[in-house]
Design an enzyme around this catalytic site. Structure first.
Site, PDB file in Angstrom:
ATOM      1  N   HIS A  40      25.020  30.216  69.682  1.00  0.00           N
ATOM      2  CA  HIS A  40      24.680  29.495  68.451  1.00  0.00           C
ATOM      3  C   HIS A  40      23.352  28.754  68.562  1.00  0.00           C
ATOM      4  CE1 HIS A  40      26.723  25.829  70.167  1.00  0.00           C
ATOM      5  NE2 HIS A  40      25.801  25.228  69.453  1.00  0.00           N
ATOM      6  N   ASP A  85      30.487  32.659  72.580  1.00  0.00           N
ATOM      7  CA  ASP A  85      29.346  31.770  72.312  1.00  0.00           C
ATOM      8  C   ASP A  85      28.470  31.716  73.563  1.00  0.00           C
ATOM      9  OD1 ASP A  85      27.573  30.072  71.128  1.00  0.00           O
ATOM     10  OD2 ASP A  85      28.877  28.306  71.153  1.00  0.00           O
ATOM     11  N   SER A 179      24.224  21.448  73.198  1.00  0.00           N
ATOM     12  CA  SER A 179      24.725  22.822  73.204  1.00  0.00           C
ATOM     13  C   SER A 179      23.912  23.717  74.124  1.00  0.00           C
ATOM     14  CB  SER A 179      24.636  23.421  71.805  1.00  0.00           C
ATOM     15  OG  SER A 179      25.565  22.831  70.954  1.00  0.00           O
TER      16      SER A 179
END
EC number: 3.4.21.-
Length: 233
Positions: A40, A85, A179
């Site tokens: 992402h 992910d 992230s």
């Protein structure tokens, strides 16, 4: 990172800062030419900075790279909150090891629940209001049983290729802007920061991390030049 402290300048030579569009992520240098991060974090105009500590006062050995190739489990669109992910980036040219740049090796054994893990990143240090620090923050959290994440997030499937990590009393967590960065448990690179509760660091709302060990065959296959390497289902 919520509830942490400024990282030691010498403890994160593998931590990379990724900019894309108008966002930032972390990532992990796994050898001189490859970075592992979250799917992402994919975007246009990606820039990858290595050897960064303070954004305002750069180390002398900072190096900038752009992606030469990006690899996803199936496609950049198939990841979900509990699956795939993960993104492997080949840099446009290898990096030179230096005082603040060195890779982190892939895990040699699977993660074990109960381990103490370290997280790090330039993400916000407050939530829900955001405060982005100049230097990366580091915190210690615990690797929890996956059932703790299922209890917190009812949409999760019974099994997944993710790890659940945090502190059940709250107060320490990764957050926006972290992230793609590493979860390092007992000294081994076991997870990639993926998603979590909003606001961050709430009691009984641990974070979810992509399980690196489960994806080793795919990672090693791609790096070896086998572009047909498949991700675990």
């Amino acid at each position: 990172v919520i509830g942490g402290d400024e990282c030691n300048i010498n403890e994160h030579p593998f931590l990379v800062l990724v900019y894309y569009d108008d966002y930032q992520c972390g990532g992990t240098l796994i050898n001189e030419e490859w970075v592992l991060t979250a799917a992402h974090c994919n975007g246009k105009n990606m820039e990858i900075y290595l050897g960064v500590h303070s954004k305002k006062v750069p180390n002398k050995d900072v190096q900038r790279r752009v992606p030469k190739e990006k690899f996803f489990c199936d496609s950049s669109k198939t990841y979900t909150k509990w699956n795939k992910d993960i993104m492997l980036i080949r840099l446009d040219r290898p990096v030179r090891k230096s005082a603040h740049i060195a890779p982190l090796s892939l895990p040699s054994s699977p993660p074990s629940v109960g381990s103490v893990c370290r997280v790090m990143g330039w993400g916000t240090i407050t939530s829900p209001q955001e405060t982005y620090p100049d230097v990366p923050h580091c915190a210690k959290i615990n690797l929890l049983d996956y059932s703790e994440c299922r209890a917190a997030y009812p949409g999760l499937p019974p099994k997944s290729r993710t790890l659940c990590a945090g502190v059940l009393e709250g107060g320490k967590d990764t957050c926006g802007g972290d992230s793609g960065g590493p979860l390092i448990c007992n000294g081994q690179f076991q997870g990639i920061v993926s998603w979590g509760g909003d606001p961050c660091a709430q009691p009984h709302e641990p974070g979810s991390y992509t399980n690196v060990f489960d994806h080793l065959d795919w990672i090693k296959g791609i790096i070896a030049g086998n572009t047909d390497a498949t991700c675990p289902l």
